[in-house]
Design an enzyme around this catalytic site. Structure first.
Site, PDB file in Angstrom:
ATOM      1  N   ARG A  24      23.133  10.097   7.837  1.00 22.56           N
ATOM      2  CA  ARG A  24      23.048  11.537   8.093  1.00 22.56           C
ATOM      3  C   ARG A  24      22.063  12.101   7.089  1.00 22.56           C
ATOM      4  O   ARG A  24      22.345  12.175   5.885  1.00 22.56           O
ATOM      5  CB  ARG A  24      24.434  12.171   7.939  1.00 22.56           C
ATOM      6  CG  ARG A  24      24.465  13.661   8.220  1.00 22.56           C
ATOM      7  CD  ARG A  24      24.292  13.932   9.700  1.00 22.56           C
ATOM      8  NE  ARG A  24      24.640  15.306  10.007  1.00 22.56           N
ATOM      9  CZ  ARG A  24      23.801  16.149  10.587  1.00 22.56           C
ATOM     10  NH1 ARG A  24      22.589  15.746  10.920  1.00 22.56           N
ATOM     11  NH2 ARG A  24      24.176  17.380  10.842  1.00 22.56           N
ATOM     12  N   GLY A  25      20.910  12.496   7.571  1.00 22.70           N
ATOM     13  CA  GLY A  25      19.825  12.932   6.709  1.00 22.70           C
ATOM     14  C   GLY A  25      20.191  14.043   5.746  1.00 22.70           C
ATOM     15  O   GLY A  25      19.835  14.000   4.576  1.00 22.70           O
ATOM     16  N   ASP A  27      22.819  14.678   4.265  1.00 14.99           N
ATOM     17  CA  ASP A  27      23.659  14.214   3.148  1.00 14.99           C
ATOM     18  C   ASP A  27      22.924  13.271   2.200  1.00 14.99           C
ATOM     19  O   ASP A  27      23.201  13.256   1.008  1.00 14.99           O
ATOM     20  CB  ASP A  27      24.885  13.454   3.675  1.00 14.99           C
ATOM     21  CG  ASP A  27      25.911  14.338   4.333  1.00 14.99           C
ATOM     22  OD1 ASP A  27      25.845  15.568   4.181  1.00 14.99           O
ATOM     23  OD2 ASP A  27      26.796  13.789   5.018  1.00 14.99           O
ATOM     24  N   THR A  28      22.034  12.449   2.743  1.00 13.33           N
ATOM     25  CA  THR A  28      21.541  11.315   1.956  1.00 13.33           C
ATOM     26  C   THR A  28      20.031  11.121   1.941  1.00 13.33           C
ATOM     27  O   THR A  28      19.539  10.278   1.194  1.00 13.33           O
ATOM     28  CB  THR A  28      22.161  10.006   2.480  1.00 13.33           C
ATOM     29  OG1 THR A  28      21.750   9.816   3.839  1.00 13.33           O
ATOM     30  CG2 THR A  28      23.665  10.024   2.378  1.00 13.33           C
ATOM     31  N   GLU A  91      24.390   6.342  17.553  1.00 15.21           N
ATOM     32  CA  GLU A  91      23.811   5.176  16.870  1.00 15.21           C
ATOM     33  C   GLU A  91      24.899   4.185  16.482  1.00 15.21           C
ATOM     34  O   GLU A  91      24.757   2.982  16.697  1.00 15.21           O
ATOM     35  CB  GLU A  91      23.103   5.603  15.576  1.00 15.21           C
ATOM     36  CG  GLU A  91      21.696   6.018  15.705  1.00 15.21           C
ATOM     37  CD  GLU A  91      21.080   6.380  14.352  1.00 15.21           C
ATOM     38  OE1 GLU A  91      20.031   7.012  14.391  1.00 15.21           O
ATOM     39  OE2 GLU A  91      21.635   6.053  13.280  1.00 15.21           O
TER      40      GLU A  91
END
Length: 173
Positions: A24-25, A27-28, A91
């Site tokens: 999850r972009g 978040d990370t 995904e």
């Protein structure tokens, strides 16, 4: 390294990446994923990172499915907002399906989340799935509603399955 195990010749031709990264972009992306991606690349591990590999204007979903199918392994970075993204959940379902039909290796990384919260869909995972369920139930198109309900079931099972896999804890890193 287990990720680079030998494959039968017919499977080898289909392999394009050693690792597919699912995350999850929000978040990370800045920080953890940048470091993980760079560490893999520094070790000459061919790694699919959506921003690096998907051409602008290309349909994302088919490209992601192809990347998952042509990878030896997936690293799924489960973070607090992972389940809020239907894209991430789709995904995950594709990755776990690839695991069932081939020798695809799945390594979950629990990034500031507890596996039990994912397995039991607690905290932010419960909230995200509840929001998805509400959106699905408000759908007027019967076919879309049925399709959404099926996806919700697959997402729930997928989260439970990935939380049960042996993974790595990345709390506070």
């Amino acid at each position: 390294m287990a990720i680079l195990t030998e494959l039968p010749e017919e499977q080898e031709a289909a392999i394009k990446y050693d690792v597919f990264l699912s995350f999850r972009g929000k978040d990370t992306r800045l920080g953890f994923m940048d470091h993980l991606y760079q560490a893999l690349v520094n070790e000459n591990i061919s790694t699919f990172l959506d921003e690096e590999e998907v051409e602008t204007g290309e349909e994302l979903k088919p490209e992601l499915a192809r990347a998952i199918k042509s990878s030896r392994a997936s690293i799924v970075v489960l973070s607090k907002n992972y389940a809020s993204s239907t894209w991430c959940l789709d995904e995950l379902v594709m990755i776990l399906e690839q695991r069932r039909v081939s020798d695809h290796i799945v390594l979950p990384v629990f990034y500031n989340v507890e596996p039990t919260h994912i397995r039991k869909q607690e905290n932010t995972f419960r909230e995200a799935l509840f929001e998805h369920k509400q959106r699905i139930e408000s759908e007027k198109d019967v076919e879309k509603k049925l399709q959404g309900a099926r996806k919700l079931e697959l997402w729930t099972k997928g989260l439970t399955e990935v939380a049960d896999l042996k993974g790595k804890d990345a709390n506070g890193r």
